[in-house]
Write an enzyme that holds these catalytic residues in place. Structure first.
Site, PDB file in Angstrom:
ATOM      1  N   HIS A   1      -8.054   6.343  20.457  1.00  0.00           N
ATOM      2  CA  HIS A   1      -8.546   7.638  20.923  1.00  0.00           C
ATOM      3  C   HIS A   1      -7.417   8.503  21.488  1.00  0.00           C
ATOM      4  O   HIS A   1      -7.590   9.703  21.634  1.00  0.00           O
ATOM      5  CB  HIS A   1      -9.610   7.408  21.985  1.00  0.00           C
TER       6      HIS A   1
ATOM      7  N   TYR B   1      -6.075   3.269  28.977  1.00  0.00           N
ATOM      8  CA  TYR B   1      -6.306   3.918  27.685  1.00  0.00           C
ATOM      9  C   TYR B   1      -5.029   4.123  26.876  1.00  0.00           C
ATOM     10  O   TYR B   1      -5.100   4.497  25.704  1.00  0.00           O
ATOM     11  CB  TYR B   1      -7.000   5.267  27.888  1.00  0.00           C
TER      12      TYR B   1
END
Length: 189
Positions: free
Chosen positions: A19, A14
């Site tokens: 995000h 990630y």
């Protein structure tokens, strides 16, 4: 401001995704302050307590994944008796274009699951939010894939500019002068 929470998802897969704009903001602030966040298992995240301008403040990156961010926020804020209006959450914002950053207190959650979990755990939406614009993919069905992927090069540059501009408000934020921070951040230069 006694608690600054940067939202994101833990793990290398990630890192660099849209995000994780909140994680990135906290990383940049920690770098500028020359401090290191450390694992705090009791707070379900990595965190550090800092002293600046005679103010004590925690920086926190929940390691619970975005949708369970409230667990970390409630653990730290209850332990240190931090009120919701002394919390600022830094997060990605679909409704702002890359390059934009806005500061606000309370209001709607805009479908952001990290914010929803924090509000549910704290029992209020009355906390500060520093929203880092990442833009919208255009279709609601494309949002999950969009936020979980890195921005295009030109978008990444704009997001970086928004982070830099918002970091300039740090001295005001740490002194809880959020009205002045909003004016500085929202004024076009």
């Amino acid at each position: 401001m006694k608690l600054i929470v940067g939202l994101g998802n833990p793990g290398k897969e990630y890192a660099g995704t849209r995000h994780n704009a909140g994680f990135y903001w906290i990383d940049r602030l920690a770098e500028a302050l020359r401090i290191t966040l450390r694992s705090e298992a009791r707070f379900y995240g990595i965190a550090v307590r800092i002293q600046q301008n005679n103010q004590e403040c925690w920086l926190l990156q929940p390691q619970t994944y975005m949708n369970a961010s409230g667990r970390a926020v409630i653990a730290l804020s209850q332990f240190y008796k931090i009120h919701p209006d002394e919390i600022m959450v830094v997060h990605d914002e679909l409704e702002l274009l890359p390059g934009e950053a806005k500061l606000k207190k309370g209001g709607g959650l805009g479908g952001h699951k990290g914010l929803k979990d924090i509000a549910a755990n704290r029992g209020t939406q009355d906390f500060w939010r520093l929203r880092i614009g990442i833009g919208h993919p255009g279709e609601r069905s494309a949002v999950v894939g969009y936020v979980l992927h890195p921005p295009r090069k030109e978008e990444a540059q704009l997001i970086e500019q928004a982070v830099e501009k918002s970091l300039e408000t740090w001295p005001l934020i740490v002194q809880s002068d959020c009205q002045a921070a909003m004016l500085k951040l929202h004024t076009k230069t």
